[in-house]
Design an enzyme around this catalytic site. Structure first.
Site, short mmCIF file in Angstrom:
data_model
loop_
_atom_site.label_atom_id
_atom_site.label_comp_id
_atom_site.label_asym_id
_atom_site.label_seq_id
_atom_site.Cartn_x
_atom_site.Cartn_y
_atom_site.Cartn_z
N THR A 160 0.83 -1.19 0.00
CA THR A 160 0.00 0.00 0.00
C THR A 160 0.88 1.25 0.00
OG1 THR A 160 -1.73 -1.13 1.24
CG2 THR A 160 -1.68 1.28 1.40
N ARG A 188 -13.52 -7.93 -0.59
CA ARG A 188 -12.76 -7.67 0.64
C ARG A 188 -12.32 -6.22 0.68
NH1 ARG A 188 -7.31 -5.72 1.88
NH2 ARG A 188 -6.74 -6.56 3.91
N VAL A 189 -12.47 -5.57 1.83
CA VAL A 189 -12.01 -4.21 2.04
C VAL A 189 -11.11 -4.20 3.27
CG1 VAL A 189 -12.69 -1.85 2.60
CG2 VAL A 189 -14.06 -3.19 0.99
N GLY A 190 -9.96 -3.57 3.15
CA GLY A 190 -9.04 -3.50 4.26
C GLY A 190 -9.13 -2.19 5.01
N ASP A 191 -8.01 -1.82 5.62
CA ASP A 191 -8.02 -0.62 6.47
C ASP A 191 -7.96 0.68 5.70
OD1 ASP A 191 -4.78 0.44 6.77
OD2 ASP A 191 -5.15 -1.55 5.92
N THR A 211 0.25 1.14 6.57
CA THR A 211 0.35 0.10 5.57
C THR A 211 0.52 -1.23 6.29
OG1 THR A 211 1.52 -0.68 3.59
CG2 THR A 211 2.86 0.30 5.33
N GLY A 212 0.13 -2.32 5.65
CA GLY A 212 0.27 -3.62 6.28
C GLY A 212 -0.96 -4.47 6.05
N GLY A 214 -4.47 -5.31 6.59
CA GLY A 214 -5.55 -4.43 7.02
C GLY A 214 -6.43 -4.97 8.11
#
Length: 293
Positions: A160, A188-191, A211-212, A214
């Protein structure tokens, strides 16, 4: 970090700093810095985004400024080069914070945002940079859901992208843009598009971009947690270390962060083996490395 990625970070830092030097807002500097990285195809954002298991690129982005706490975000948007600019349009052209899916794509089309070509060139120089914690289990689930459907393995080690900035008025801003993680379920949705998780900015504390992986970042609302510690008077480096330590010890998460305060202090920290990042104050050459301790 490849030489091309290092060059891309150098270019992005120069764009952002020169905008600030000419009096642009921190918000504009963050957006334009991220646009350089989205366009490059060298990172997991914009033209370089990972594909989901059905073969499509669905991207997320968010942007926030600290003076009025304005924010905008998009999630699961397809087919555009610059999700970060779409996030800014959500902030400035609507009364909303987050748009998702096909309506977000239609919103981008209304504003004539640049579209990705149907077949993107894949850059040959990419390296593994973080452990994929969900891939095997998610792939098994997807195959069961789709009765053996198509799976794409794109293990490029791209991360990211994000940026934080402080402008002459003392306003801070933060942003982030991503194509998610490889081998993720469609939808799928991350942070990254979640304000307080992937990014947060407040002139009373500071600006943070994450970043990382999520899922872990979401569970501890990492960006807001760091900003809260800054508001309590904790130094940026200590605030970042405390939250990242909690991420690791409580839920075995992996992440990195960029942090800047309204008085100009900053830190870059991570609990991954490497995190390609950099900073520049206009003196000498930008500092770009893939390890910060």
């Amino acid at each position: 970090m490849t030489p091309d990625q290092a060059a891309g970070l150098h270019a992005a830092l120069r764009v952002g700093y020169h905008l600030l030097e000419r009096g642009s807002s921190a918000l504009t500097a963050v957006e334009q810095t991220i646009r350089v990285l989205e366009r490059s195809g060298l990172f997991n954002a914009g033209a370089g985004s990972h594909r989901q298991l059905d073969g499509l690129r669905r991207m997320d982005a968010s942007l926030m400024e600290g003076r009025e706490l304005r924010a905008g975000a998009v999630a699961s948007v397809e087919g555009i080069v610059h999700p970060i600019t779409l996030a800014r349009l959500v902030m400035e052209q609507t009364n909303h914070v987050l748009l998702v899916g096909p309506p977000a794509k239609a919103f981008a089309a209304h504003f004539n945002l640049e579209r990705q070509p149907r077949k993107l060139r894949q850059h040959p120089a990419r390296s593994q940079s973080m452990k994929r914690l969900l891939s095997a289990a998610t792939l098994r689930l997807y195959r069961a859901m789709t009765k053996g459907g198509r799976a794409l393995r794109e293990r490029y080690g791209k991360e990211t992208v994000g940026a934080v900035a402080l402008d002459r008025s003392g306003t801070v801003a933060a942003g982030a843009s991503t194509g998610g993680i490889d081998l993720m379920l469609p939808g799928r949705v991350g942070d990254t598009p979640l304000i307080g998780c992937g990014c947060y900015a407040d002139d009373l504390s500071g600006a943070v971009s994450m970043t990382g992986l999520g899922e872990g970042i979401i569970r501890i609302a990492a960006a807001k947690a760091i900003c809260d510690r800054l508001a309590w008077g904790t130094r940026p480096s200590a605030a970042a270390r405390q939250v990242l330590k909690s991420l690791v010890t409580r839920i075995r998460g992996v992440a990195g962060t960029l942090v800047v305060t309204p008085d100009g202090r900053f830190t870059i920290a991570h609990v991954t083996p490497r995190m390609a990042a950099g900073w520049w104050d206009g003196k000498g050459q930008p500092t770009v490395r893939d390890r910060f301790r």
